[in-house]
Structure formats: C-alpha cells, structure tokens
Write a protein that holds these residues in place. Structure first.
Motif, PDB file in Angstrom:
ATOM      1  N   CYS A 109       0.858  -1.192   0.000  1.00 33.47           N
ATOM      2  CA  CYS A 109       0.000   0.000   0.000  1.00 33.47           C
ATOM      3  C   CYS A 109       0.895   1.244   0.000  1.00 33.47           C
ATOM      4  CB  CYS A 109      -0.865   0.060   1.252  1.00 33.47           C
ATOM      5  SG  CYS A 109      -1.639  -1.488   1.711  1.00 33.47           S
ATOM      6  N   ARG A 110       0.351   2.348  -0.480  1.00 33.75           N
ATOM      7  CA  ARG A 110       1.130   3.589  -0.465  1.00 33.75           C
ATOM      8  C   ARG A 110       0.171   4.764  -0.281  1.00 33.75           C
ATOM      9  NH1 ARG A 110       5.322   3.915  -5.078  1.00 33.75           N
ATOM     10  NH2 ARG A 110       6.446   2.664  -3.550  1.00 33.75           N
ATOM     11  N   TYR A 111       0.659   5.726   0.511  1.00 28.50           N
ATOM     12  CA  TYR A 111      -0.105   6.962   0.684  1.00 28.50           C
ATOM     13  C   TYR A 111       0.136   7.862  -0.522  1.00 28.50           C
ATOM     14  CZ  TYR A 111      -1.305  11.593   2.572  1.00 28.50           C
ATOM     15  OH  TYR A 111      -1.832  12.845   2.767  1.00 28.50           O
ATOM     16  N   GLY A 112      -0.912   8.505  -1.017  1.00 29.57           N
ATOM     17  CA  GLY A 112      -0.735   9.381  -2.172  1.00 29.57           C
ATOM     18  C   GLY A 112      -1.401  10.720  -1.988  1.00 29.57           C
ATOM     19  N   LEU A 113      -0.784  11.731  -2.625  1.00 30.48           N
ATOM     20  CA  LEU A 113      -1.386  13.065  -2.639  1.00 30.48           C
ATOM     21  C   LEU A 113      -1.915  13.325  -4.038  1.00 30.48           C
ATOM     22  CD1 LEU A 113       1.144  15.424  -0.801  1.00 30.48           C
ATOM     23  CD2 LEU A 113      -1.154  14.776  -0.037  1.00 30.48           C
ATOM     24  N   MET A 114      -3.148  13.759  -4.115  1.00 30.44           N
ATOM     25  CA  MET A 114      -3.735  14.083  -5.408  1.00 30.44           C
ATOM     26  C   MET A 114      -3.789  15.600  -5.539  1.00 30.44           C
ATOM     27  SD  MET A 114      -7.235  12.448  -6.914  1.00 30.44           S
ATOM     28  CE  MET A 114      -6.683  10.754  -6.786  1.00 30.44           C
ATOM     29  N   LEU A 115      -3.323  16.104  -6.668  1.00 28.98           N
ATOM     30  CA  LEU A 115      -3.260  17.559  -6.860  1.00 28.98           C
ATOM     31  C   LEU A 115      -4.217  17.976  -7.969  1.00 28.98           C
ATOM     32  CD1 LEU A 115       0.634  18.010  -7.006  1.00 28.98           C
ATOM     33  CD2 LEU A 115      -0.828  17.701  -5.000  1.00 28.98           C
ATOM     34  N   ASP A 116      -4.611  19.225  -7.928  1.00 29.43           N
ATOM     35  CA  ASP A 116      -5.302  19.760  -9.100  1.00 29.43           C
ATOM     36  C   ASP A 116      -4.243  20.284 -10.066  1.00 29.43           C
ATOM     37  OD1 ASP A 116      -4.501  22.281  -8.222  1.00 29.43           O
ATOM     38  OD2 ASP A 116      -6.460  22.778  -7.360  1.00 29.43           O
ATOM     39  N   GLU A 117      -4.680  20.730 -11.224  1.00 28.40           N
ATOM     40  CA  GLU A 117      -3.712  21.116 -12.253  1.00 28.40           C
ATOM     41  C   GLU A 117      -2.921  22.360 -11.832  1.00 28.40           C
ATOM     42  OE1 GLU A 117      -2.047  19.672 -14.481  1.00 28.40           O
ATOM     43  OE2 GLU A 117      -3.186  19.685 -16.369  1.00 28.40           O
ATOM     44  N   ASN A 118      -3.409  23.040 -10.796  1.00 32.02           N
ATOM     45  CA  ASN A 118      -2.723  24.218 -10.279  1.00 32.02           C
ATOM     46  C   ASN A 118      -1.659  23.839  -9.252  1.00 32.02           C
ATOM     47  OD1 ASN A 118      -2.296  26.971 -10.163  1.00 32.02           O
ATOM     48  ND2 ASN A 118      -3.891  27.327  -8.640  1.00 32.02           N
ATOM     49  N   GLY A 119      -1.482  22.543  -9.034  1.00 29.69           N
ATOM     50  CA  GLY A 119      -0.450  22.078  -8.124  1.00 29.69           C
ATOM     51  C   GLY A 119      -0.870  22.017  -6.672  1.00 29.69           C
ATOM     52  N   MET A 120      -2.158  22.253  -6.421  1.00 32.77           N
ATOM     53  CA  MET A 120      -2.637  22.307  -5.042  1.00 32.77           C
ATOM     54  C   MET A 120      -3.254  20.963  -4.633  1.00 32.77           C
ATOM     55  SD  MET A 120      -1.715  25.307  -4.420  1.00 32.77           S
ATOM     56  CE  MET A 120      -1.054  26.554  -5.526  1.00 32.77           C
ATOM     57  N   VAL A 121      -3.003  20.583  -3.374  1.00 31.61           N
ATOM     58  CA  VAL A 121      -3.521  19.309  -2.867  1.00 31.61           C
ATOM     59  C   VAL A 121      -5.040  19.360  -2.824  1.00 31.61           C
ATOM     60  CG1 VAL A 121      -3.633  17.821  -0.835  1.00 31.61           C
ATOM     61  CG2 VAL A 121      -1.455  18.862  -1.518  1.00 31.61           C
ATOM     62  N   PHE A 122      -5.711  18.361  -3.417  1.00 35.31           N
ATOM     63  CA  PHE A 122      -7.173  18.361  -3.298  1.00 35.31           C
ATOM     64  C   PHE A 122      -7.748  17.064  -2.768  1.00 35.31           C
ATOM     65  CE2 PHE A 122     -10.153  16.552  -6.514  1.00 35.31           C
ATOM     66  CZ  PHE A 122      -9.254  15.835  -7.295  1.00 35.31           C
ATOM     67  N   ASP A 123      -6.921  16.036  -2.626  1.00 34.89           N
ATOM     68  CA  ASP A 123      -7.386  14.835  -1.931  1.00 34.89           C
ATOM     69  C   ASP A 123      -6.165  13.999  -1.566  1.00 34.89           C
ATOM     70  OD1 ASP A 123     -10.333  13.819  -1.476  1.00 34.89           O
ATOM     71  OD2 ASP A 123      -9.097  12.015  -1.689  1.00 34.89           O
ATOM     72  N   ASP A 124      -6.374  13.074  -0.646  1.00 34.56           N
ATOM     73  CA  ASP A 124      -5.288  12.147  -0.317  1.00 34.56           C
ATOM     74  C   ASP A 124      -5.894  10.825   0.111  1.00 34.56           C
ATOM     75  OD1 ASP A 124      -6.303  12.709   2.218  1.00 34.56           O
ATOM     76  OD2 ASP A 124      -4.342  12.947   3.140  1.00 34.56           O
ATOM     77  N   GLY A 125      -5.036   9.813   0.215  1.00 32.54           N
ATOM     78  CA  GLY A 125      -5.521   8.507   0.636  1.00 32.54           C
ATOM     79  C   GLY A 125      -4.494   7.437   0.324  1.00 32.54           C
ATOM     80  N   VAL A 126      -4.815   6.225   0.755  1.00 27.47           N
ATOM     81  CA  VAL A 126      -3.915   5.095   0.563  1.00 27.47           C
ATOM     82  C   VAL A 126      -4.410   4.280  -0.616  1.00 27.47           C
ATOM     83  CG1 VAL A 126      -3.117   2.924   1.565  1.00 27.47           C
ATOM     84  CG2 VAL A 126      -3.196   5.004   2.968  1.00 27.47           C
ATOM     85  N   THR A 127      -3.507   3.955  -1.515  1.00 25.41           N
ATOM     86  CA  THR A 127      -3.867   3.112  -2.656  1.00 25.41           C
ATOM     87  C   THR A 127      -3.038   1.837  -2.576  1.00 25.41           C
ATOM     88  OG1 THR A 127      -4.586   4.923  -4.040  1.00 25.41           O
ATOM     89  CG2 THR A 127      -3.789   2.959  -5.182  1.00 25.41           C
ATOM     90  N   SER A 128      -3.714   0.706  -2.823  1.00 20.73           N
ATOM     91  CA  SER A 128      -3.072  -0.586  -2.620  1.00 20.73           C
ATOM     92  C   SER A 128      -3.018  -1.358  -3.923  1.00 20.73           C
ATOM     93  CB  SER A 128      -3.870  -1.399  -1.594  1.00 20.73           C
ATOM     94  OG  SER A 128      -4.079  -0.622  -0.444  1.00 20.73           O
ATOM     95  N   CYS A 129      -1.937  -2.107  -4.068  1.00 24.30           N
ATOM     96  CA  CYS A 129      -1.805  -2.939  -5.262  1.00 24.30           C
ATOM     97  C   CYS A 129      -2.388  -4.318  -4.951  1.00 24.30           C
ATOM     98  CB  CYS A 129      -0.323  -3.042  -5.650  1.00 24.30           C
ATOM     99  SG  CYS A 129      -0.073  -4.018  -7.150  1.00 24.30           S
ATOM    100  N   ILE A 130      -3.465  -4.672  -5.657  1.00 25.62           N
ATOM    101  CA  ILE A 130      -4.121  -5.962  -5.435  1.00 25.62           C
ATOM    102  C   ILE A 130      -3.395  -7.025  -6.270  1.00 25.62           C
ATOM    103  CG2 ILE A 130      -6.306  -7.234  -5.576  1.00 25.62           C
ATOM    104  CD1 ILE A 130      -6.341  -4.824  -3.594  1.00 25.62           C
ATOM    105  N   SER A 131      -3.247  -6.720  -7.550  1.00 25.22           N
ATOM    106  CA  SER A 131      -2.399  -7.557  -8.401  1.00 25.22           C
ATOM    107  C   SER A 131      -1.777  -6.597  -9.408  1.00 25.22           C
ATOM    108  CB  SER A 131      -3.223  -8.648  -9.089  1.00 25.22           C
ATOM    109  OG  SER A 131      -4.141  -8.046  -9.986  1.00 25.22           O
TER     110      SER A 131
END
Lengths: 99, 1018, 209
Positions: free
Chosen positions: B708-730
């Motif tokens: 699993c890895r924590y990720g930051l999601m940005l808008d096109e302006n470079g600003m953080v707009f969401d975050d969360g953990v994404t996991s590799c299932i396969s």
C-alpha cells in the motif's frame, strides 16, 4: 431547468440528471514542462465566458456517467445539439473551431 | 332562510344555498355558503373597510375578485397553521374558518398612519428614502416602526404541521387556464389523442364564463356549454385536469411550475395528516397553450381607493358567481363595452345602476339593452372624484371632451353605495414573459398582449383573452385554430369537428383611450388618484419620479414601488406605464413594461420545500455498522452526507472527557473506528500504474502486489485536493481510497481525465465505496485482537509489515486486511462486504473485550492524527497548499516521465516562492491553552491595525498523550522560521489572534508524538 | 458464507415484521429484494470479443442497446453505459459468476468487480406505483417500456429503474438506502402504503429462477 440529450443513453433527460463539466476542448498541452508560464496560465485559467453559443461539457451523473459535448446558448439557453466527445470535436472543428 | 344584507338569490350562482356555514373575521362571526370566498362572504354582509393602506393608512376595502386583489390581505387561522397575507378573494370558505386583517395599527378604526395621510402632500415617492436616510445608524429603528405600522401578516413561529410534496409531469400539451378558450384548447388537444394536462387556479373550471351565465355559445347558455365541455374533457382518458392549481412560473424549454392547493378548502378538523396540504407540480410540456385570460384594470380618478370601489368585472363576478350585490345603488364607469352585460345583470337582479361611459359614441345594441334593463346612462362622462370616508357614498361626474382627455363641463353628483370601473382588459401575459418573451402594445385593444404565435418556435401558444381575443365567440374560434396548430406541430391530425361558437354579443365599439380620468384640476391639486393600491402609489408619485429624472420604467417602478407586493401590479401596471408615458412625453409602447418574473402569485415555502424537509431534507448516508454505534451511545456528526460517530460518551462524560478516554485507550491498548465512509475506487487495466502516476503526485510504477502507499492528489494548479492510501491488489489491479467528503469529486475527476484526455489508457474505474465496510483496529493490542478472529493471515510483524495488505478470513467472512495507520499506532483496517459489516464489527468488539477495546469517533481520530501531524485535506489545506507547502515533498515523484497533474504549476512564479504559507506545528507557552482553530497568526502582540496576517491555525487540540495543547498552522515562511537559523533570529515566535486576544506560540515541527514513527512498525 | 451473518441496507426497518400480503387496501406496496449479488462489469460494447465472452459467461446476451435490460433465469444484466453493466444475480451464484466472467475475459480489456455489498433492490407495485415515481424521480415513466432500464434521480439521490413483475424495480446504493426508503414511503403514504411480504416481493425473482 432545461433538457439535455445524452448521446450515450439516446434520450432527452432533465437537467437534474446532469452536472456541468466546464468549457469543452480545453486540451491539456502536450508538453507542459516546455510551456512558458503564460501559456500554462492560459490553459489553467483562461475561459471564453461567452455570451451566446458556447461549447461545453456535461456529465450524465445519474445515468451513464459519461461526459459529452453540448453546444448551448448561454444567453437564451437554447441548445443546438449534443454529441459524444469525439463527435463533438468533429462538429466543433466543422464550424472552424468556434461558433 | 333570511339572507344577509347584500346576498341575492341568483339561480346560476356557484354557491350552494343549501349549505350555510359560519366563519369568523376579526373576531366577528359571518354567515357564508359553501362555494363562497372569504371576500364574497364578507361583502354579502355589507363589509366595506377591512384594511388600511400601506403608506397613508387610508381606509381600504375589497376591489377585485381574484389574484389581482391588492387590499384585502388577511391572516388565515392561528398558531402553526396560520398563513399570512392571503387574498380574501382567493380564500375558499369552510366551516369554522378564522381570519384576521393584517393592517391597521393600533386598530383598524384608529390608524397611526392616517395622521400622515392628512399630510400626504409631504409624503411623496421616495419619502422614506429621503427622510430616513440620516443618520444611517437609526434606520433599523425607523424600519421597525414603519414596518409595524405598515402591517402585513406574520409568519408562524411553530413548526408547520402540514406535509407537502412535489410531482413531476411530462405531457404533450399543457393548457394553462380553464376558462372558455382554455377548455377549447384542452378539448382540441385531447380529441387529437395527445397527453394533455389542464390547470386552473380556481376551485372549478370555467373562468370568466362562471361570471357570465347570461352569455350564450352556439345556442347554449354559458352554464350548459360549460357543463358539456367539461363532461367531454373528463371522458377523455388522455386528459388530466387539476383545479386549485396555479401555474406560477415558466422556465426553459417549457418547464412549468404550478402550486396546487389540496386541503386548504377543508375545515381544519377534516384535513388528513396523511395527505399533503399543497403540492408543487413540475411540468415538462412539449407544447404549452396559455389560456390565462385577462384582468380588468380600473380607471384612475380622485379618491378611487375608497372602500366600496371595485373593478366592474369583480362586481359582476360577485353578483353572478356568488350571489352578492356589492351595492344596492351602483355607479359604473367605463371606457369600453365589457361592463355592459354585467351592468344589465345587476339591474335585472334589482340593483339600481347608473352607468357613466367616457365615450360619447357607444354601441346601439348595448344602449338599447341597458335602457331596457332600466339603467341610467351618462354618455361622455367621467368620475372627477368619489366621496366618502370608510365607505363611498357619492361621486361627482364631469363632462369630458369627446376626443381629448380633459373636462369640458360639470356633471351631476351621483349618490351611490358602490362604484365599479373598467379601463379595459390587461391580458395575463406573465408566463409568456417569464423566460424571455415580451408582450407588445396593441393600440386598438389598448393592452399589452402576448402574440398568439409569437413563441411558436418554443412550443408556446397563446389563446383567448391572453392574446387580446376579448370577444367570446372570436376567442373560442381563435383558440380552436391555434390549438390545432399545436396539435399539427406534434404530428397529429387537426381536429376538424365543426363547433358552433356563435354568440349574441354585439360587435365591439372601440374603447376610449383613457387611463387617468381628468377632474379639471392641475395634477396634485385634486383628490388623490391611486394607481397602485397596495403600495399607495398615486398619479402624482409617478409624475414626481419622472420630474426627478427617472426615465426607465424599471427605475420608476423601484422609486415609487409601483407593481411590487403580493399582487405584483396586476391592476396597476398598465395604468402606471401609461401615466409614466404621458409624463415622459412618450408613447406607452416606447415605455415598455417592467420585467415579469416568477412567481405569478405567492407560493408557500412548504410547497417549495415539498418532501425535502425533516428526515428527508437531504440524504443521510449510513454505514453497515450504524446500529452498533447507536447501541454504544455514539453521538454523530455529518461528513459529506454520511453520519459518522463523533464520540461515544459514557455516563456523565462531556466531549473532552470522552475523547481523552478514547485517545488514551487507543494509544495504550486498542481502539476501533468505523472507516467505511472513505471513498474507495477499484481500478483495473494494464495501464493502471501509468494512470496512477498521472493523477497522483507520487510514483506507482514499482508498488508490488500486497503493498500500500499513501498518495497526494493535486489539481492542475499544483494544489492538494485529496489524499488517501492506494493498494496494489495484483499487477493490473489497484484499490484507491479517498477522503470521505471527496469520494464523489475524485471519482468524477478521474473519470473526466480518463474520458477526455486519456481514453487510450487501458484502465476502468468503479466506485466500491458502498461495497466495503471498514473497521480500523488501532493500538498496541490490535494484532492480538485480530488474531482471535483471523487464522488464515500471518499477522506477525515480519510476515505482515506496515503498509502491506493481505486477503483472508475475518470472523468467518472473506476480508481484505490493510496494515495502515492514521494514528501512528500499530493498526489494521479490516474490509469486508458491507452485508457482513455489522457482524464483523461485533465480532471484533467481542474479541477485543479482554483488551477493553474502545470504539472511537471522528473527534478522537482527529486528535490522534494531529498528534502525528497527519493532515486532513480541507482542514489543514484549503485549495492553496502545494505538497511543498505542507512539507510533504517526500510524496512527490518529480522524476516521473509524464508531467503529472499539477507538476508544471510548481514552476509558476507564485507557486515557486519560498515564503509561501507553510504547514508547521505550534506550541503555546501555557500547555493548558488550546488555540482557536482559525486564529490569525501575527508577528507582534502589540500592533496598530491593520496587522500583517501571516497565516492561521488549522488544527488545534488538547493532546491527552502529551498532557498539553498542540496545534497545526499555516504560516508565511513557516519552514524557515522553525529552522535553527529562524530560531536564532527569534522568527519562530508568533502570536495567534482570536477573540480579541493574542496568544504567544512557538513554531515547531508538526509531528508531536513518536516523531521517529516507531510505534506503527511494531 | 452464511446468509445469517448478512444484513441488508434496509435491515434496521425490520420490514419483515411490518409486511403483509399485498391486497387492494393500499395504492402502493413495496418490499426489499435483499442480499442479491451485484457485479460491476466494464468493457467496450464495440469490441465483439468482449461482448461474446461476457455474454457466454453470463448466459445472457450482453445488452448493448442503450438503456436496455437482459434477463435470463435469475440473472439480470442492466446496461449502464457503452462500457458498463450491472449484473444482478442470486448470492449463491455470485462467486461462480465472477469466476466465469474473469475466466472468459482473460486478456480482454475489461473490469469485473464484486459490488454486492454496495446495492439493494426494492420492488414497487400497486395501482399508484407510477404516481409515487412521479413524486420521486424526474424521469418520464411513460417512456419506461418493459426491458428498459434508466439511471435517474430519486429525491436528491439516484437509482436505477426498470419495470418488473407489473411494478417497478429500483436498484440503489447501500449508503443511500435509508434515505430512498424514507423518501419513497413519504411519497407513497397519501396513496395508502403497505410493506409487501418478501415472498410476494420476490415472486418475480422466484418465477424466473
């Protein structure tokens, strides 16, 4: 409170089923890293803000969840047509890229 | 039975003389009959004055018989059921009805403002604007007194006990108005086989025909024709009829809103609590046929507002429809033919009628019929002035020039107990105009009319009086023709059935072009002549506005208040436009009209709200474990429509105590939180890693299955707009989590990028937010708890590391277990099919019993994460924070080949500045002092405003673990301030300003507990 | 996996306790068809290999005409978009159906996701069922022919909607279930509302099964 024709569902539906998706055909620059600040700023912020015919995107939120193209008159709310993204691009280009 | 003083026995009246009932007005009892309106019942007993005017406190009575009524506003019923400002002309009576006047203070007899009325010369248009302008601070006090004195009803203070709902309709033809031409329209469309909806605002169909029983159509009397037409309509299964339904708005593409009254006509005790009181209909119509009729406008003359003065058509309606004589000795004034039939009906009913026609030449047939009925006729006369106090008692006639509107001689003084006037008909063009249509001035008809086919392209047709067809036969003929056009436009064959619309109406003699009847005096020197009764706008006010250089009718309206209020100028507008035109030296067609906006008549808030109130106000979303939380005493807070447990107070615990207990239990032993509300998106396809690389700031190319890895999601302006953990299932399959409130936004965002920019990427996204129920088991004993209910996953530290996930079985059901942590403690998030969510939660609670497992809510979650310096997107960020501003550069993969969303913006000059607001920790000198969230960060405690604002506190709590307060804040140049150099320069000391107090605080790193992050790895 | 451990999203209303056999007393009857299996299926309608593989795995021709529903036995496949379907099947068949789809779609651009915890269905019947829908949704029910399925609004939420068993079937998300049920009951109450016995509510399902 207008009706929109969803090109995927093939029906006219009430506006409540849709969400506005912004001006259409704002393509992401192919290579952002080589673009100057002004060019990047235009892509980020500059919008036509047209009074009159406007090409825009709508998403069929409660239906097929697809984005599509609508040509709408922002002053009269008249709608000239709606198309899939690809077909809309053709219609837009056929008009010379702007109405 | 003895009838009241003004009640007549009229055979064709629409009241039921066999059903007498009693109502109460202003504490007095009045007799009435079923079918009466409150107005007709009051008039039947001779009621004159029942209101005081808005500005001058002048006595006022009923003028109209429908939605045009400006004066007779009443407060209906009491307590929670009270409704303010209803027009007495529209209130249907029922047994036990109770109503009160809304104006007259302190009493109807003694009105404080009537004192002002005597000095009305000094209260012209703009009086309030001018007089109460200074000092501005006193305006609220003036306003309070003026509003109180002005009257108008009061809104109920209790909750509304009634229910309301909304209903959607989709029809081929909507007909608005069930008068004669509307009936013909509905019949035409109905007979053509179209889906038809017919609306009428009154309690029965018929419109003006109900007031005109002595008219005839095709050899039938009006009542007989009406009955046949209605019977036929009702026999058509494709026609639906709604009465008591007022179409009040027309929107884009023929969406009409209409308010239906379902129970207002029933005695309170007979109303069903299961049935809605009123209903909002939202009607989408392929074609709209407006048969909205016309409203007669009065003529403007001196003292034309005395009680006992009506429109002529209202008098006719009261007589023929309600069996009420508005007076026994009536004077009528007209500029046109419309009043004659009514005048004859009155005379035949035994009322003494005098008729002054402003025209010298009138139709010979009408003249003969009037004479035969015994009417005294004055040709070429106007009313110079009416006389009376609380009731009109006489009127002075004046001889008019045959062509120009000027007085050429005096006339007789006519004694009368009621006056009715007609200045012509004003078509009801409101709906036609709501979404952009404009009426045009018809000089022959002296009216603004909606052209019948003026909006044919939009599917809107106008028939009957609304488009200026004022004659009975001609309007029916026209309605048939236009309706057939609508029918044909929908691909149906026109209805050809021959109908006889013949009538014995004489040909129309042109009306006189007169609005203000002259009195031979200079304007302002005679008796006050009112244009707008509800707002006390007189002719002089409009002239004054023009003298003060208001030239647009929209400005004149706003300066004088012409056409405002609950009647929206239905009687006054055209007279006002004409008088303004005269003053401006323009033609009325150049002046134009004011804008017609919804609503045509007032609509209750209840109707607009419908079922969107109470527990169905908006969706409340629940997790599968909700019942478990309720059983354990949770209090809830709404987060993105979800109801999340906030905290779980035990006996006598306040929030502070509960949160402290929950925090310590979690850090010392084990706690559990319902994390089901996090957004979850299943992402599959061979390009899924590339897709993630583009939409996240981090790199995803090398994340192995099971990780699993924590990720930051940005808008096109470079600003953080969401975050969360994404996991590799396969290898080609990932599951992303999003914030609770951001789930839908992120899903739409990702779909949009995929659909619009990257359709070639082989990846599909499906929301699985509702599928998975998630229990976060948190704390040093979490492994031991999980071990008791999970035997097929090796939970040991070596086999199942921090940021790993495993599939297995928990409490007997399939589960995905993620070893991730939002608290810094050893923690496992157990995900199961939500149908098993309740079962698994309870099994974990049972397994954790020996460790005193403690359920905790969002408040404890916030404290635990703040102790660790974990951000909450939307609390510690506000759409203007880059990952670097958050000191989270470690979560940005700058080396990724694709310029991921937001990356390019890091180089923009403002984003690249080093002294941006940056996220830091704050510690107060006093460990007991908890800073206010939102407190402004300033440099000095002593300052001269304006202080330079450096940022603000984003998160602030008491930390039970540390036994002191902690806070996170965004501070300009914060990262440099907390560096050793910054400390040396003293720049790490700032003040947090809130509530008039500055609190000293030191900027520190924002990880307060376990800075090395060792606990989550045990 | 036993159904006894499962709870439907409408569990807390204890509908079984209120349920009676539908009769003429009420204008509207509703009952839940709980605990079905739901599979989100993604792929391209324009790719014959995908359509054939999915159809054979499901035992139902994948509906590629917009807004149509295919049904075979107890399996129902609803068109959502040109690249999305919702498969509804009995819980007992869930594992096998997912496995069959994944096997058949091996190597074909697609997505098969178990979403069974995320949905439930309600069957709405009675003389006034369509009136209730007119209160709750903006869709023109007159256009909802048998075999058609549409995604539309329901109050301030959303639902899939199709005709089933002389009534209407609503398929909606778990977390909104409480709201949808309450909103529907509120709209239905003026017509007289009854909770239908599960046996009757799921009669259609059993018949076709």
């Amino acid at each position: 409170m207008f009706l929109l024709s969803c090109p995927h569902c093939g029906e006219k539906r009430e506006e409540e089923e849709f969400a506005y998706g912004g001006e259409a055909f704002i393509a992401r620059p192919a290579d952002p890293e080589t673009l100057d600040d002004e060019g990047w700023g235009d892509y980020l912020f500059k919008r036509k803000n047209t009074k009159g015919w406007h090409w825009e995107m709508w998403g069929h939120q409660t239906g097929c969840r697809k984005f599509f193209i609508v040509k709408r008159n922002t002053a009269s709310h008249a709608i000239a047509g709606s198309w899939t993204l690809a077909e809309g691009r053709k219609a837009y280009d056929a008009e010379g890229g702007a109405a | 039975m003895k009838l009241s003083s003004h009640r007549l026995k009229i055979a064709t009246a629409r009241i039921d003389y066999d059903r007498p009932l009693s109502i109460s007005f202003d504490g007095k009892s009045f007799p009435a009959f079923a079918g009466d309106t409150l107005a007709s019942a009051l008039l039947a007993s001779g009621t004159r004055m029942l209101a005081r005017s808005f500005k001058y406190g002048r006595p006022r009575g009923i003028i109209g018989a429908g939605p045009e009524e400006p004066n007779a506003l009443v407060q209906l019923e009491q307590g929670p059921q009270t409704v303010p400002n209803l027009k007495a002309t529209q209130v249907e009576v029922y047994s036990g009805l109770t109503a009160r006047r809304t104006t007259g203070w302190p009493s109807l007899g003694v009105d404080a403002k009537s004192l002002g009325g005597r000095f009305s010369r000094f209260m012209p248009a703009g009086f309030y604007y001018k007089t109460f302008k200074y000092p501005a601070a006193l305006w609220p006090r003036y306003e309070h007194i003026i509003r109180h004195a002005a009257g108008y009803g009061s809104a109920p203070v209790e909750n509304d006990p009634d229910i309301y709902d909304h209903m959607h309709h989709h029809v081929q033809v909507l007909v608005v108005g069930g008068g004669a031409s509307g009936l013909v329209a509905a019949l035409t469309a109905g007979q053509a086989g179209l889906r038809v909806l017919l609306l009428d605002e009154q309690n029965e169909l018929g419109g003006w025909l109900l007031s005109q029983p002595n008219a005839n159509i095709g050899g039938k009397t009006a009542p007989a024709w009406l009955k046949a037409a209605i019977d036929e309509l009702k026999s058509l299964p494709n026609v639906r009829i709604l009465t008591r339904t007022s179409a009040f708005a027309l929107h884009d593409m023929n969406m009409i809103q209409a308010a239906q009254s379902l129970q207002d006509n029933l005695p309170l005790a007979h109303r069903s609590t299961d049935q809605p009181r009123q209903r909002l209909h939202r009607i989408r119509a392929d074609r709209v046929i407006l048969a909205s009729g016309a409203i007669e406008r009065p003529l403007v003359y001196g003292n034309n507002d005395l009680p006992g003065i009506f429109t002529a058509s209202a008098m006719t309606t009261y007589l023929n429809r309600y069996g009420v004589a508005c007076g026994h000795n009536v004077l009528l004034l007209t500029s046109n033919d419309h009043v004659y039939q009514g005048a004859i009906d009155m005379a035949r009913a035994g009322i003494k009628v005098t008729l002054a026609d402003t025209r010298a030449d009138i139709n010979a047939t009408w003249e003969q019929r009037a004479a035969a009925a015994g009417i005294a006729l004055y040709k070429g006369y106007g009313i110079a002035q009416a006389h009376g106090g609380r009731s009109v008692h006489s009127a002075q006639l004046a001889k008019l020039d045959a062509r120009d509107n000027r007085v050429t001689g005096s006339g007789p003084l006519i004694s009368c107990d009621a006056i009715g006037s007609s200045g012509g008909l004003s078509p009801t063009v409101h709906l036609f105009c709501h979404d952009g249509g404009r009426p045009h001035w018809d000089e022959a008809l002296l009216a603004y009319v909606a052209p019948a086919l003026g909006r044919e392209k939009a599917g809107i047709y106008v028939v009957g009086a609304a488009c200026g067809e004022f004659g009975l036969a001609s309007s029916l003929q026209q309605s048939r023709g236009v309706s057939n056009k609508a029918v044909a436009s929908l691909g149906k064959a026109e209805v050809a059935t021959a109908l006889d619309f013949g009538s014995d109406e004489p040909a129309v003699t042109p009306a006189r072009r007169i609005f203000r009847v002259p009195d031979g005096k200079k304007e302002g020197y005679g008796a006050k002549a009112f244009v707008d009764y509800q707002n006390d706008v007189a002719v002089t006010d409009i002239q004054l506005a023009v003298r003060e250089n208001y030239k647009s009718i929209e400005h004149i309206k706003r300066y004088t208040a012409l056409g405002f209020g609950t009647d929206q100028g239905k009687l006054s507008n055209v007279n006002g436009f004409a008088i303004a035109a005269d003053a401006l030296g323009q033609h009325i067609s150049e002046v134009g009209t004011t804008t017609y906006r919804p609503a045509y008549s007032p609509v209750t808030f209840g109707t607009l709200a419908g079922a969107h109130e109470g527990d169905t106000f908006e969706p409340k979303r629940y997790t599968a474990m909700h019942a478990s939380h309720v059983a354990r005493g949770a209090l809830f807070e709404p987060v993105g429509q979800w109801l999340r447990p906030w905290y779980f107070p035990k006996a006598r615990e306040d929030m502070h105590a509960a949160v402290r207990r929950e925090c310590l239990a979690t850090r010392r032993s084990v706690g559990m939180m319902d994390a089901s509300t996090l957004g979850k998106i299943d992402i599959r396809g061979k390009d899924v890693r590339e897709f993630l690389n583009r939409v996240y700031a981090n790199a995803w190319t090398n994340l192995a299955p099971g990780k699993c890895r924590y990720g930051l999601m940005l808008d096109e302006n470079g600003m953080v707009f969401d975050d969360g953990v994404t996991s590799c299932i396969s290898d080609n399959h990932f599951v992303m989590t999003t914030t609770t409130g951001g789930a839908a936004r992120v899903m739409t965002w990702l779909e949009k990028w995929h659909q619009t920019e990257w359709p070639d990427l082989d990846v599909y996204l499906t929301s699985v937010t509702d599928h998975w129920a998630t229990a976060a088991v948190v704390g040093p004993n979490s492994r031991k708890v999980l071990q008791k209910v999970c035997s097929d996953i090796d939970l040991s530290s070596d086999a199942f590391k921090f940021m790993d996930w495993r599939a297995g079985t928990v409490a007997g059901v399939p589960a995905r277990v993620f070893r991730i942590s939002f608290s810094g403690e050893l923690a496992f998030e157990v995900n199961v099919d939500a149908t098993h969510g309740h079962h698994v939660w309870e099994a974990l609670m049972e397994a954790g019993r020996e460790f005193d497992i403690t359920p905790y809510g969002t408040e404890t979650m916030h404290v635990l994460r703040a102790e660790k310096g974990f951000i909450i997107v939307g609390q510690d960020t506000d759409g203007s924070m880059t990952p670097f501003d958050l000191d989270m550069g470690w979560a940005v993969g700058m080396k990724k080949p694709y310029s991921f969303i937001g990356k390019r913006s890091f180089k923009r000059s403002d984003t690249a500045r080093s002294d941006r607001k940056q996220l830091v920790g704050l510690l107060t000198d006093d460990p007991a002092e908890v800073l206010r969230e939102g407190a402004q960060i300033i440099e000095q405690a002593d300052f001269k405003p304006p202080a330079k604002m450096l940022g603000h506190v984003t998160s602030s709590y008491h930390s039970p673990e540390l036994g002191r307060s902690i806070a996170m804040a965004v501070v300009r140049d914060g990262i440099a301030r907390k560096s050793p150099d910054g400390q040396k320069a003293g720049r790490d000391i700032v003040y947090a300003w809130a509530g008039g107090r500055a609190v000293r605080a030191k900027i520190v790193p924002y990880v307060f507990v376990d800075p090395k992050g060792e606990r989550q790895n045990v | 996996m036993s159904k006894s451990l499962m709870q439907s999203p409408l569990h807390h209303f204890d509908l079984a306790k209120q349920a009676v056999k539908p009769d003429g007393r009420h204008g509207v009857w509703a009952g839940e068809l709980p605990l079905a299996g739901y599979i989100a299926l993604r792929g391209d309608s324009a790719t014959p290999a995908f359509v054939e593989a999915a159809s054979s795995a499901l035992g139902v021709p994948l509906p590629v005409t917009p807004c149509t529903l295919a049904q075979s036995g107890a399996v129902k496949v609803a068109w959502i978009s040109p690249d999305e379907w919702l498969v509804v099947c009995p819980r007992e068949k869930l594992g096998a159906t997912i496995a069959a789809l994944e096997r058949a779609l091996e190597g074909i651009r697609s997505q098969v996701v178990d979403n069974s915890g995320g949905y439930t269905q309600v069957l709405l019947t009675g003389a006034n069922a369509s009136d209730v829908l007119a209160h709750c949704t903006v869709y023109d029910i007159a256009h909802l022919d048998p075999g058609k399925v549409v995604g539309t609004t329901f109050g301030k939420s959303a639902t899939l909607l199709h005709r089933q068993d002389r009534g209407f079937c609503l398929i909606f998300r778990r977390s909104f279930a409480d709201y949808l049920w309450r909103f529907m009951v509120r709209a239905a109450t003026p017509y007289g509302f009854g909770v239908a016995l599960r046996e009757d509510a799921s009669a259609a399902e059993r018949e076709t099964a």
